[in-house]
Motif scaffolding. Structure first.
Motif, mmCIF file in Angstrom:
data_model
loop_
_atom_site.group_PDB
_atom_site.id
_atom_site.type_symbol
_atom_site.label_atom_id
_atom_site.label_comp_id
_atom_site.label_asym_id
_atom_site.label_seq_id
_atom_site.Cartn_x
_atom_site.Cartn_y
_atom_site.Cartn_z
ATOM 1 N N TRP A 6 44.320 -2.794 97.482
ATOM 2 C CA TRP A 6 43.713 -2.367 98.496
ATOM 3 C C TRP A 6 42.560 -2.186 98.600
ATOM 4 O O TRP A 6 41.750 -2.998 99.724
ATOM 5 C CB TRP A 6 44.238 -1.506 98.920
ATOM 6 N N GLN A 8 40.833 -5.278 96.764
ATOM 7 C CA GLN A 8 40.497 -6.052 97.660
ATOM 8 C C GLN A 8 40.530 -6.707 98.953
ATOM 9 O O GLN A 8 39.904 -7.421 99.505
ATOM 10 C CB GLN A 8 40.790 -6.951 96.363
ATOM 11 N N SER A 9 41.933 -6.254 99.472
ATOM 12 C CA SER A 9 42.587 -6.788 100.921
ATOM 13 C C SER A 9 41.331 -5.892 102.014
ATOM 14 O O SER A 9 40.805 -6.432 103.123
ATOM 15 C CB SER A 9 44.347 -6.166 101.306
ATOM 16 N N THR A 10 40.308 -4.516 101.488
ATOM 17 C CA THR A 10 39.382 -4.041 101.750
ATOM 18 C C THR A 10 38.118 -5.442 102.339
ATOM 19 O O THR A 10 37.794 -5.427 103.131
ATOM 20 C CB THR A 10 39.347 -3.087 102.258
ATOM 21 N N LEU A 12 37.943 -8.227 101.895
ATOM 22 C CA LEU A 12 38.226 -9.944 102.843
ATOM 23 C C LEU A 12 37.474 -11.282 101.834
ATOM 24 O O LEU A 12 36.559 -11.762 102.285
ATOM 25 C CB LEU A 12 38.008 -9.644 104.166
ATOM 26 N N MET A 13 37.908 -11.254 100.097
ATOM 27 C CA MET A 13 37.599 -11.559 99.706
ATOM 28 C C MET A 13 37.697 -13.283 99.701
ATOM 29 O O MET A 13 39.380 -13.031 99.030
ATOM 30 C CB MET A 13 36.713 -10.965 98.013
ATOM 31 N N ASP A 14 37.273 -14.197 100.253
ATOM 32 C CA ASP A 14 37.751 -15.215 99.727
ATOM 33 C C ASP A 14 37.421 -16.610 99.340
ATOM 34 O O ASP A 14 36.569 -15.988 98.795
ATOM 35 C CB ASP A 14 37.949 -15.945 101.818
ATOM 36 N N TRP A 63 30.196 -3.937 101.337
ATOM 37 C CA TRP A 63 30.970 -5.385 101.618
ATOM 38 C C TRP A 63 30.216 -6.776 102.205
ATOM 39 O O TRP A 63 30.618 -8.023 101.755
ATOM 40 C CB TRP A 63 31.023 -5.102 103.065
ATOM 41 N N ARG A 67 28.661 -12.009 99.503
ATOM 42 C CA ARG A 67 28.701 -13.212 100.491
ATOM 43 C C ARG A 67 26.330 -12.968 100.648
ATOM 44 O O ARG A 67 26.619 -14.516 100.817
ATOM 45 C CB ARG A 67 29.179 -12.695 102.101
#
Length: 170
Positions: A6, A8-10, A12-14, A63, A67
């Protein structure tokens, strides 16, 4: 879906975010998140409901951090390899991890979680000692977990060409 999936999906790691997160500046500066969040929560004592803005800024920092920094020129270091191990750990079914990592990773996550109620207690009651203990406890076991992720990466880097390609020697 478990908590780590959860989270990791939150986030948004591309591919690009993971490459940037491998920068040691990203890894080490992430250790500022919990103390800053504690300070933001504590600030309710000084600024009242405006503390929500400080808490939101901490969540934004959480978040933004992976990045913010560029991909490192070299990834042959503890911080980068810890990120690679975490990436493997999050993407792999835990039962498919090498046996000598399965239980230790679970125990480290469990020990990290033990500090969370202490930290919450400190936040709710404004008990400085509980906040300090909770922060130190969680951060110590998180650092130990990252160290284990380095070991995981080193054990698995030659098993898949993708993993080996992450390592850049300067």
């Amino acid at each position: 879906m478990d908590f780590t999936q959860w989270a990791q999906s939150t986030m948004l790691m591309d591919e690009n975010a993971w490459a940037r997160h491998a920068n040691p500046k990203s890894v080490y500066s992430r250790f500022s998140i919990l103390p800053l969040l504690s300070l933001a929560i504590w600030s309710r004592e000084w600024i009242g409901w405006y503390c929500v803005i400080a808490i939101a800024l901490c969540l934004l920092w959480t978040w933004l951090n992976p990045r913010l920094f560029g991909p490192p020129k070299t990834t042959n270091n503890w911080a980068s390899m810890g990120t690679f191990g975490e990436r493997i750990f999050l993407a792999t079914d835990k039962k498919d991890l090498p046996t000598h990592h399965q239980h230790v990773c679970l125990l480290l996550q469990l020990f990290t979680a033990i500090g969370v109620p202490i930290l919450f207690y400190g936040w709710v009651t404004l008990n400085i000692w509980a906040v300090v203990l909770g922060n130190l406890w969680v951060m110590l076991f998180k650092a130990w977990f990252v160290d284990r992720m380095v070991w995981l990466y080193l054990d698995l880097k030659d098993t898949q060409p993708e993993y080996a390609s992450w390592l850049k020697r300067g």
